[in-house]
Design a protein around this motif. Sequence first.
Motif, mmCIF file in Angstrom:
data_model
loop_
_atom_site.group_PDB
_atom_site.id
_atom_site.type_symbol
_atom_site.label_atom_id
_atom_site.label_comp_id
_atom_site.label_asym_id
_atom_site.label_seq_id
_atom_site.Cartn_x
_atom_site.Cartn_y
_atom_site.Cartn_z
ATOM 1 N N PRO A 116 0.718 -1.228 0.086
ATOM 2 C CA PRO A 116 0.126 -0.024 -0.065
ATOM 3 C C PRO A 116 0.981 1.198 0.086
ATOM 4 O O PRO A 116 1.925 1.313 0.476
ATOM 5 N N THR A 117 0.280 2.441 -0.449
ATOM 6 C CA THR A 117 1.196 3.710 -0.690
ATOM 7 C C THR A 117 0.570 4.706 0.538
ATOM 8 O O THR A 117 1.294 5.692 0.450
ATOM 9 N N THR A 118 -0.599 4.650 0.764
ATOM 10 C CA THR A 118 -1.245 5.536 2.067
ATOM 11 C C THR A 118 -1.880 4.865 3.067
ATOM 12 O O THR A 118 -2.407 3.368 2.953
ATOM 13 N N TYR A 119 -1.952 5.631 4.063
ATOM 14 C CA TYR A 119 -2.341 4.859 5.303
ATOM 15 C C TYR A 119 -3.450 5.854 6.039
ATOM 16 O O TYR A 119 -3.270 7.074 6.169
ATOM 17 N N ALA A 120 -4.436 5.264 6.630
ATOM 18 C CA ALA A 120 -5.314 6.348 7.764
ATOM 19 C C ALA A 120 -5.807 5.457 8.917
ATOM 20 O O ALA A 120 -6.154 4.351 8.794
ATOM 21 N N MET A 121 -5.367 6.102 9.940
ATOM 22 C CA MET A 121 -5.611 5.658 11.272
ATOM 23 C C MET A 121 -5.873 6.670 12.266
ATOM 24 O O MET A 121 -5.564 7.829 12.045
ATOM 25 N N SER A 122 -6.714 6.467 13.345
ATOM 26 C CA SER A 122 -6.968 7.618 14.477
ATOM 27 C C SER A 122 -7.112 6.845 15.781
ATOM 28 O O SER A 122 -7.623 5.751 15.844
ATOM 29 N N LEU A 123 -6.799 7.526 16.798
ATOM 30 C CA LEU A 123 -7.170 7.084 18.187
ATOM 31 C C LEU A 123 -8.502 7.569 18.628
ATOM 32 O O LEU A 123 -8.717 8.653 18.519
ATOM 33 N N ASN A 124 -9.259 6.778 19.007
ATOM 34 C CA ASN A 124 -10.659 7.150 19.572
ATOM 35 C C ASN A 124 -10.881 6.849 20.725
ATOM 36 O O ASN A 124 -11.838 5.772 20.980
ATOM 37 N N PRO A 125 -10.612 7.610 21.751
ATOM 38 C CA PRO A 125 -10.706 7.087 23.182
ATOM 39 C C PRO A 125 -12.065 6.881 23.691
ATOM 40 O O PRO A 125 -12.469 6.017 24.756
ATOM 41 N N GLY A 127 -14.910 6.398 21.707
ATOM 42 C CA GLY A 127 -15.597 5.576 21.095
ATOM 43 C C GLY A 127 -16.451 6.377 20.129
ATOM 44 O O GLY A 127 -17.910 5.792 19.915
ATOM 45 N N LEU A 128 -16.058 7.308 19.514
ATOM 46 C CA LEU A 128 -16.934 8.190 18.416
ATOM 47 C C LEU A 128 -17.362 7.292 17.180
ATOM 48 O O LEU A 128 -16.294 6.856 16.888
ATOM 49 N N PRO A 129 -18.410 7.386 16.919
ATOM 50 C CA PRO A 129 -18.682 6.981 15.410
ATOM 51 C C PRO A 129 -17.627 7.556 14.199
ATOM 52 O O PRO A 129 -17.924 8.745 13.843
ATOM 53 N N ILE A 130 -16.898 6.644 13.718
ATOM 54 C CA ILE A 130 -15.976 7.384 12.630
ATOM 55 C C ILE A 130 -16.283 6.330 11.502
ATOM 56 O O ILE A 130 -16.401 5.161 11.358
ATOM 57 N N VAL A 131 -16.540 7.010 10.238
ATOM 58 C CA VAL A 131 -16.799 6.571 8.922
ATOM 59 C C VAL A 131 -15.569 6.105 8.260
ATOM 60 O O VAL A 131 -14.436 6.787 8.207
ATOM 61 N N VAL A 132 -15.335 4.820 7.968
ATOM 62 C CA VAL A 132 -14.299 4.030 7.432
ATOM 63 C C VAL A 132 -14.835 3.591 6.155
ATOM 64 O O VAL A 132 -15.228 2.253 6.178
ATOM 65 N N THR A 139 -16.666 2.391 15.902
ATOM 66 C CA THR A 139 -16.803 3.086 17.259
ATOM 67 C C THR A 139 -15.455 2.492 18.007
ATOM 68 O O THR A 139 -15.355 2.892 19.259
ATOM 69 N N GLU A 140 -14.637 1.672 17.390
ATOM 70 C CA GLU A 140 -13.357 1.102 17.967
ATOM 71 C C GLU A 140 -12.524 2.248 18.734
ATOM 72 O O GLU A 140 -12.599 3.551 18.098
ATOM 73 N N GLN A 141 -11.671 1.961 19.629
ATOM 74 C CA GLN A 141 -10.677 2.958 19.966
ATOM 75 C C GLN A 141 -9.508 3.338 19.344
ATOM 76 O O GLN A 141 -9.110 4.350 19.411
ATOM 77 N N VAL A 142 -9.397 2.262 18.398
ATOM 78 C CA VAL A 142 -8.224 2.486 17.309
ATOM 79 C C VAL A 142 -8.760 2.218 16.141
ATOM 80 O O VAL A 142 -9.380 0.950 15.903
ATOM 81 N N VAL A 143 -9.111 2.969 15.067
ATOM 82 C CA VAL A 143 -9.896 2.864 13.759
ATOM 83 C C VAL A 143 -8.715 2.904 12.840
ATOM 84 O O VAL A 143 -8.124 3.983 12.712
ATOM 85 N N SER A 144 -8.723 2.098 11.962
ATOM 86 C CA SER A 144 -7.790 2.073 10.767
ATOM 87 C C SER A 144 -8.368 1.326 9.480
ATOM 88 O O SER A 144 -9.309 0.414 9.878
#
Length: 330
Positions: A116-125, A127-132, A139-144
């Motif tokens: 892969p050439t790009t990456y996207a990850m966030s820390l979500n302590p 549990g906010l809803p994040i569109v992936v 709503t995971e605490q580590v979203v990737s």
Amino acid sequence: MKKQIVMVLISALVIGGSNLSLPGNVVNAKQLDEVEKKEESSVFATEEENKEKDSEKEESVTEDTEETQKDIDEDTLNTEEKELEVISDHSDILESSEVEMTVPIYNYEIDNVIVPTTYAMSLNPYGLPIVVGKDNVSTEQVVSKEYGIINKSSTDKIVTVTLTVEDLNNEITFVDSEEEVKNSDDETYAVYLSIIPSDGKEIKIDGVEADTDTSASALSDVDMSGAKEQAVALHAGENHIAFRLSRATYNFDNISLSKEKPEAEEVLNLIGLSPDGRSVTAFTFGGAMNPKADWEKLSKGIKVSAAYDYQTADGTEKIIDGTGSLIAVD
């Protein structure tokens, strides 16, 4: 009657050795006998002489033959010596100009690993809803996102991913499990950051199985089923994980014998990925954070960088149970 007497007289005269005159016909008979005896003696002598001459001739011929054979042997020896001399000094050899020949080794190995050439990850302590991606909210605490790797090489490869983790706040504590996160106090910014490997099921992109035409950019967002029980914890600094990927399938075509080795792309045709399904693998990031800590106090996050290298597998590697391609790293 007279004939009888004459014969007696001849006998008597012969026996007596007298030198009396004999009748002419008697003398002639004696002379004839002597002539015959002389002729026989002469013939015998002649035969003996001829035998001696023939013997001498045979001896002469034998001697001549031996001399001739000796001469031939000497000539042969001289010829062999001459040949040896010719070979040694090349005085009588017609030499051509030297012609060189290049002999290539027809051995082909294609190294082609797509990452892969790009990456996207966030820390979500919290549990906010994040569109992936499309129709996927986490709503995971580590979203990737999930990242694929494809081996299009002609040999099995060990692909090692080096992940360097840096806390930009110098406040975070990286731990080895979710249990340690739960047991952390309010003042500890505990993070369990991990790599989750694929469990070996199909890797898809927009519902289509990854194949030889899949691009590197497409591998930055794939769909996989993770083996969470085989997750690998990450810590500050360098971390290494490795995958064993099966070789792709090639066939050879139009290989011509020539003084120069044909280029690989001229003779190798990529047919497909490995029939065992292990030419493709994937991974994602996961983990947990201490929800009791005041994360709003941290103004910065963390930095993760990924680097890949690969080498030909030696066949002794063991894939970890429950995963598609993950192997242990020394």
